[in-house]
Design an enzyme around this catalytic site. Sequence first.
Site, PDB file in Angstrom:
ATOM      1  N   ASP A 131       0.855  -1.194   0.000  1.00 33.72           N
ATOM      2  CA  ASP A 131       0.000   0.000   0.000  1.00 33.72           C
ATOM      3  C   ASP A 131       0.888   1.240   0.000  1.00 33.72           C
ATOM      4  OD1 ASP A 131      -2.147  -1.733   0.330  1.00 33.72           O
ATOM      5  OD2 ASP A 131      -2.687  -1.023   2.323  1.00 33.72           O
ATOM      6  N   ARG A 182      -1.314  -0.371  -8.322  1.00 37.68           N
ATOM      7  CA  ARG A 182      -2.704  -0.079  -7.949  1.00 37.68           C
ATOM      8  C   ARG A 182      -2.844   1.446  -7.990  1.00 37.68           C
ATOM      9  NH1 ARG A 182      -3.400  -0.875  -2.075  1.00 37.68           N
ATOM     10  NH2 ARG A 182      -4.024  -3.034  -2.383  1.00 37.68           N
TER      11      ARG A 182
HETATM   12  P1  FDA Z   1     -14.194   9.344  -4.683  1.00 37.45           P
HETATM   13  O1  FDA Z   1     -13.673   9.687  -3.323  1.00 37.45           O
HETATM   14  O2  FDA Z   1     -14.376  10.447  -5.675  1.00 37.45           O
HETATM   15  O3  FDA Z   1     -15.537   8.563  -4.483  1.00 37.45           O
HETATM   16  C1  FDA Z   1     -16.367   8.167  -5.578  1.00 37.45           C
HETATM   17  C2  FDA Z   1     -17.627   7.539  -5.015  1.00 37.45           C
HETATM   18  O4  FDA Z   1     -17.304   6.323  -4.344  1.00 37.45           O
HETATM   19  C3  FDA Z   1     -18.330   8.364  -3.921  1.00 37.45           C
HETATM   20  O5  FDA Z   1     -19.212   9.294  -4.499  1.00 37.45           O
HETATM   21  C4  FDA Z   1     -19.045   7.288  -3.133  1.00 37.45           C
HETATM   22  O6  FDA Z   1     -20.205   6.866  -3.808  1.00 37.45           O
HETATM   23  C5  FDA Z   1     -18.067   6.155  -3.155  1.00 37.45           C
HETATM   24  N1  FDA Z   1     -17.151   6.188  -1.979  1.00 37.45           N
HETATM   25  C6  FDA Z   1     -15.856   6.555  -1.970  1.00 37.45           C
HETATM   26  N2  FDA Z   1     -15.334   6.421  -0.729  1.00 37.45           N
HETATM   27  C7  FDA Z   1     -16.346   6.001   0.066  1.00 37.45           C
HETATM   28  C8  FDA Z   1     -16.453   5.689   1.457  1.00 37.45           C
HETATM   29  N3  FDA Z   1     -15.418   5.800   2.276  1.00 37.45           N
HETATM   30  N4  FDA Z   1     -17.641   5.287   1.928  1.00 37.45           N
HETATM   31  C9  FDA Z   1     -18.729   5.161   1.120  1.00 37.45           C
HETATM   32  N5  FDA Z   1     -18.687   5.435  -0.216  1.00 37.45           N
HETATM   33  C10 FDA Z   1     -17.514   5.848  -0.734  1.00 37.45           C
HETATM   34  N6  FDA Z   1      -5.338   5.172  -0.621  1.00 37.45           N
HETATM   35  C11 FDA Z   1      -4.031   5.396  -0.340  1.00 37.45           C
HETATM   36  O7  FDA Z   1      -3.653   6.538  -0.091  1.00 37.45           O
HETATM   37  N7  FDA Z   1      -3.143   4.353  -0.352  1.00 37.45           N
HETATM   38  C12 FDA Z   1      -3.516   3.090  -0.668  1.00 37.45           C
HETATM   39  O8  FDA Z   1      -2.679   2.173  -0.692  1.00 37.45           O
HETATM   40  C13 FDA Z   1      -4.887   2.839  -0.957  1.00 37.45           C
HETATM   41  N8  FDA Z   1      -5.335   1.596  -1.262  1.00 37.45           N
HETATM   42  C14 FDA Z   1      -6.623   1.424  -1.742  1.00 37.45           C
HETATM   43  C15 FDA Z   1      -7.029   0.187  -2.233  1.00 37.45           C
HETATM   44  C16 FDA Z   1      -8.265   0.051  -2.839  1.00 37.45           C
HETATM   45  C17 FDA Z   1      -8.674  -1.291  -3.369  1.00 37.45           C
HETATM   46  C18 FDA Z   1      -9.130   1.181  -2.954  1.00 37.45           C
HETATM   47  C19 FDA Z   1     -10.461   1.080  -3.650  1.00 37.45           C
HETATM   48  C20 FDA Z   1      -8.755   2.391  -2.414  1.00 37.45           C
HETATM   49  C21 FDA Z   1      -7.515   2.531  -1.798  1.00 37.45           C
HETATM   50  N9  FDA Z   1      -7.112   3.747  -1.260  1.00 37.45           N
HETATM   51  C22 FDA Z   1      -5.781   3.928  -0.940  1.00 37.45           C
HETATM   52  C23 FDA Z   1      -8.117   4.800  -0.983  1.00 37.45           C
HETATM   53  C24 FDA Z   1      -8.211   5.819  -2.104  1.00 37.45           C
HETATM   54  O9  FDA Z   1      -7.050   6.617  -2.122  1.00 37.45           O
HETATM   55  C25 FDA Z   1      -9.434   6.730  -1.935  1.00 37.45           C
HETATM   56  O10 FDA Z   1      -9.322   7.458  -0.752  1.00 37.45           O
HETATM   57  C26 FDA Z   1     -10.763   6.009  -1.933  1.00 37.45           C
HETATM   58  O11 FDA Z   1     -10.795   4.951  -2.828  1.00 37.45           O
HETATM   59  C27 FDA Z   1     -11.918   6.965  -2.324  1.00 37.45           C
HETATM   60  O12 FDA Z   1     -11.703   7.449  -3.594  1.00 37.45           O
HETATM   61  P2  FDA Z   1     -12.522   6.990  -4.917  1.00 37.45           P
HETATM   62  O13 FDA Z   1     -11.511   6.710  -5.965  1.00 37.45           O
HETATM   63  O14 FDA Z   1     -13.438   5.879  -4.603  1.00 37.45           O
HETATM   64  O15 FDA Z   1     -13.258   8.297  -5.402  1.00 37.45           O
END
Ligand code: FDA
Length: 319
Positions: A131, A182
């Site tokens: 990560d 990732r």
């Molecule tokens: P965005 O925040 O724009 O969200 C898009 C939509 O997704 C929202 O409108 C909502 O519907 C849904 N959503 C997002 N987060 C949600 C929540 N917490 N609860 C409910 N709904 C939610 N970060 C990092 O810094 N280091 C890492 O190693 C990782 N590893 C990682 C692995 C995996 C498999 C994922 C999916 C994410 C990570 N992250 C991470 C977290 C990442 O950086 C980020 O903070 C979250 O994925 C939220 O961003 P989105 O891309 O989903 O978009």
Amino acid sequence: MLRSFLIYLSKAAWAQNLVTNWGFAWRTASRFIAGTKLEEAMRVVRELNAKGINATLDHLGEHTNTPEEAQQATDDIFATLDALGTDPDARCNVSIKLTQIGLSLDEGLCVQNLERILARAKQNNTFIRIDIEDTPYTDKTINLYYLMREKGYNNVGTAVQSYLFRAEADTRRMAQDGVPIRLVKGAYKEPPDKAFPKKADVDANYDLLAKILIDASIAFNTKLSANGRIPPIPAIASHDEKRIAFAKSYAEKAGLSKDGLEFQMLYGIRRDLQEKLAAEGYPVRVYVPFGTHWYPYFMRRLAERPANIWFFVSNFFKG
Ligand code: FDA
């Protein structure tokens, strides 16, 4: 503002003591966490696999404070790897954090632990995703990644955060070297000289980086392994439907087959979308965190979506 405050709380020991002692907090947190024990997490992995979804297990932990804690965290990761070794049908790999195994204490200790973890993962025929944490650790994470490759380990990948200005250069370098990446937006609080302050810029950068990784997957002809454990170069880790649609459409135009990329989402978030993508024939992997050190992970999930706070508060009133 609220996001920054929650991320500050995620690192505050006093808040951790307070929140982890409230039963209702666990009730809310358990939406995002598979359980406190490995058996509970393995059950979730089997349920996901039965739906055609792969998994990555994270025995939660970060910023261990003593060498003994870093050793314990390493032993816990061994236990997860051994569980996968005894269950070769489990379509699952493992995610770790370098501060969990000693990076913020002693880099030499972290290197030793990481190498032992990669050797154990190899014995158990699986893959380790490192990560990506906040920027004090970005260079160290990439350097240790490359050190492990020099030592001959190829069952390992890492992650890139599209909110960082440096992400494009990091992605281009690693894509050229065929590193499984990732791609995430980024979950920490970073200063404006390091990260895009505006969401629109983070999103635009995400799409650019997705393109670079998809092109690399074509160049290296990477595919998800038959046992679902070794990923191709691009892992599009987002719940953002626009980012997912962009990656799908670019991959299709560029001629990448569906198994040349994977989509990743977090346990408990957008299950509908996870199942929809899997039904469309894309490899989907769900990040399954478990263990007793759930507090910082949970606080970052609250910070990502203010609506989650209301869910938290409503559980408080339910008593
Ligand atoms: P965005 O925040 O724009 O969200 C898009 C939509 O997704 C929202 O409108 C909502 O519907 C849904 N959503 C997002 N987060 C949600 C929540 N917490 N609860 C409910 N709904 C939610 N970060 C990092 O810094 N280091 C890492 O190693 C990782 N590893 C990682 C692995 C995996 C498999 C994922 C999916 C994410 C990570 N992250 C991470 C977290 C990442 O950086 C980020 O903070 C979250 O994925 C939220 O961003 P989105 O891309 O989903 O978009």
